[in-house]
Design a protein around this motif. Structure first.
Motif, PDB file in Angstrom:
ATOM      1  N   ASP A   8      -5.596  -7.523  12.024  1.00  0.00           N
ATOM      2  CA  ASP A   8      -5.215  -6.157  11.692  1.00  0.00           C
ATOM      3  C   ASP A   8      -5.847  -5.755  10.373  1.00  0.00           C
ATOM      4  OD1 ASP A   8      -3.461  -3.837  12.512  1.00  0.00           O
ATOM      5  OD2 ASP A   8      -2.836  -4.121  10.438  1.00  0.00           O
ATOM      6  N   LEU A   9      -6.295  -4.511  10.339  1.00  0.00           N
ATOM      7  CA  LEU A   9      -6.844  -3.890   9.148  1.00  0.00           C
ATOM      8  C   LEU A   9      -5.880  -2.784   8.740  1.00  0.00           C
ATOM      9  CD1 LEU A   9      -9.360  -3.774   7.271  1.00  0.00           C
ATOM     10  CD2 LEU A   9     -10.270  -2.048   8.848  1.00  0.00           C
ATOM     11  N   CYS A  10      -5.384  -2.849   7.527  1.00  0.00           N
ATOM     12  CA  CYS A  10      -4.357  -1.914   7.054  1.00  0.00           C
ATOM     13  C   CYS A  10      -4.882  -1.178   5.823  1.00  0.00           C
ATOM     14  CB  CYS A  10      -3.095  -2.706   6.703  1.00  0.00           C
ATOM     15  SG  CYS A  10      -1.726  -1.702   6.121  1.00  0.00           S
ATOM     16  N   ASN A  11      -4.644   0.125   5.781  1.00  0.00           N
ATOM     17  CA  ASN A  11      -5.054   0.926   4.643  1.00  0.00           C
ATOM     18  C   ASN A  11      -3.990   0.830   3.542  1.00  0.00           C
ATOM     19  OD1 ASN A  11      -5.269   3.397   2.941  1.00  0.00           O
ATOM     20  ND2 ASN A  11      -7.064   3.710   4.235  1.00  0.00           N
ATOM     21  N   ILE A  12      -4.380   0.330   2.385  1.00  0.00           N
ATOM     22  CA  ILE A  12      -3.451   0.149   1.271  1.00  0.00           C
ATOM     23  C   ILE A  12      -2.868   1.489   0.831  1.00  0.00           C
ATOM     24  CG2 ILE A  12      -3.256  -0.594  -1.156  1.00  0.00           C
ATOM     25  CD1 ILE A  12      -5.487  -2.692  -0.465  1.00  0.00           C
ATOM     26  N   GLU A  13      -3.671   2.529   0.852  1.00  0.00           N
ATOM     27  CA  GLU A  13      -3.185   3.848   0.437  1.00  0.00           C
ATOM     28  C   GLU A  13      -2.119   4.381   1.404  1.00  0.00           C
ATOM     29  OE1 GLU A  13      -6.780   6.100  -0.177  1.00  0.00           O
ATOM     30  OE2 GLU A  13      -7.339   4.825  -1.873  1.00  0.00           O
ATOM     31  N   SER A  18       3.723   5.447   2.123  1.00  0.00           N
ATOM     32  CA  SER A  18       5.032   5.132   2.705  1.00  0.00           C
ATOM     33  C   SER A  18       6.026   4.721   1.622  1.00  0.00           C
ATOM     34  CB  SER A  18       4.904   4.025   3.757  1.00  0.00           C
ATOM     35  OG  SER A  18       4.184   4.488   4.871  1.00  0.00           O
ATOM     36  N   LEU A  19       5.557   3.960   0.640  1.00  0.00           N
ATOM     37  CA  LEU A  19       6.423   3.576  -0.479  1.00  0.00           C
ATOM     38  C   LEU A  19       6.849   4.815  -1.269  1.00  0.00           C
ATOM     39  CD1 LEU A  19       4.496   0.414  -1.687  1.00  0.00           C
ATOM     40  CD2 LEU A  19       6.803   0.439  -0.710  1.00  0.00           C
ATOM     41  N   ASP A  20       5.900   5.714  -1.505  1.00  0.00           N
ATOM     42  CA  ASP A  20       6.206   6.934  -2.256  1.00  0.00           C
ATOM     43  C   ASP A  20       7.183   7.823  -1.492  1.00  0.00           C
ATOM     44  OD1 ASP A  20       4.421   6.083  -4.215  1.00  0.00           O
ATOM     45  OD2 ASP A  20       2.797   7.404  -3.540  1.00  0.00           O
ATOM     46  N   ALA A  47       1.256  -2.311  -3.754  1.00  0.00           N
ATOM     47  CA  ALA A  47       0.941  -1.769  -2.426  1.00  0.00           C
ATOM     48  C   ALA A  47      -0.027  -2.683  -1.686  1.00  0.00           C
ATOM     49  CB  ALA A  47       0.384  -0.355  -2.532  1.00  0.00           C
ATOM     50  N   GLY A  48      -1.004  -3.234  -2.378  1.00  0.00           N
ATOM     51  CA  GLY A  48      -1.954  -4.152  -1.737  1.00  0.00           C
ATOM     52  C   GLY A  48      -1.280  -5.429  -1.264  1.00  0.00           C
ATOM     53  N   THR A  49      -0.352  -5.938  -2.069  1.00  0.00           N
ATOM     54  CA  THR A  49       0.403  -7.131  -1.688  1.00  0.00           C
ATOM     55  C   THR A  49       1.198  -6.868  -0.414  1.00  0.00           C
ATOM     56  OG1 THR A  49       0.537  -7.889  -3.972  1.00  0.00           O
ATOM     57  CG2 THR A  49       2.200  -8.742  -2.457  1.00  0.00           C
ATOM     58  N   LEU A  50       1.864  -5.722  -0.356  1.00  0.00           N
ATOM     59  CA  LEU A  50       2.633  -5.376   0.846  1.00  0.00           C
ATOM     60  C   LEU A  50       1.729  -5.054   2.027  1.00  0.00           C
ATOM     61  CD1 LEU A  50       5.527  -3.306  -0.757  1.00  0.00           C
ATOM     62  CD2 LEU A  50       5.633  -5.647   0.136  1.00  0.00           C
ATOM     63  N   ALA A  51       0.592  -4.426   1.771  1.00  0.00           N
ATOM     64  CA  ALA A  51      -0.333  -4.086   2.863  1.00  0.00           C
ATOM     65  C   ALA A  51      -0.853  -5.339   3.553  1.00  0.00           C
ATOM     66  CB  ALA A  51      -1.489  -3.243   2.336  1.00  0.00           C
ATOM     67  N   TRP A 121      -8.624  -1.434   1.639  1.00  0.00           N
ATOM     68  CA  TRP A 121      -8.308  -2.141   2.882  1.00  0.00           C
ATOM     69  C   TRP A 121      -7.650  -3.487   2.642  1.00  0.00           C
ATOM     70  CZ3 TRP A 121      -8.492   1.172   6.531  1.00  0.00           C
ATOM     71  CH2 TRP A 121      -9.424   2.215   6.481  1.00  0.00           C
ATOM     72  N   ALA A 122      -6.720  -3.833   3.535  1.00  0.00           N
ATOM     73  CA  ALA A 122      -6.100  -5.156   3.573  1.00  0.00           C
ATOM     74  C   ALA A 122      -6.295  -5.677   4.994  1.00  0.00           C
ATOM     75  CB  ALA A 122      -4.616  -5.073   3.239  1.00  0.00           C
TER      76      ALA A 122
END
Length: 134
Positions: A8-13, A18-20, A47-51, A121-122
């Motif tokens: 999976d490729l996840c967008n950190i932004e 979602s956090l915001d 955010a990167g850690t969670l992504a 990206w994550a």
């Protein structure tokens, strides 16, 4: 033998948005307490850690062939780290049950996980292997 693979490729932004927008409600729905605590210790890369962990959950759900249905929930899939820092999955509930159902008798599951990120990206990859019991 390989039982399943998922990536999976996840967008950190997107995770930051979602956090915001949803704050702790999003965190509590998607992440384990261990994951939330780890991200909290990394304020500059939270955010990167969670992504990366979000991507790992998605990758596992693909590797077991269910996505997030048939009893497999995000909070049942947790990323933990070994003392060396290597990531691994801690599975509970429906995620553990689904994995166990895929493993042939006389074998044990070995789940391989790799994570990386390069803003924005994550990425995560999961390989599930069935290893003959000794």
């Amino acid at each position: 033998m390989i039982i399943g693979t998922g990536s999976d490729l996840c967008n950190i932004e997107r995770i930051q948005a979602s956090l915001d927008r949803f704050g702790t409600r999003f965190e509590q729905r998607a992440f384990t307490e261990i994951e939330i605590a780890k991200a909290g210790r990394r304020p500059l890369t939270r955010a990167g850690t969670l992504a990366k962990r979000f991507a790992a959950k998605e990758a596992f759900s693909k590797a077991v062939g269910t996505g997030f249905k048939r009893g497999v929930f995000m909070k049942d899939i947790g990323v933990v780290n070994s003392p060396s820092g290597a990531p691994a999955l801690a599975l509970t509930g429906g995620a553990r049950a689904r994995l166990d159902a895929l493993i042939p008798e006389g074998h044990v599951a070995k789940v391989h996980l790799t994570l990386t990120d390069d803003h924005p990206w994550a990425f995560a990859m999961v390989i599930i292997e069935a290893v003959r019991e000794e």
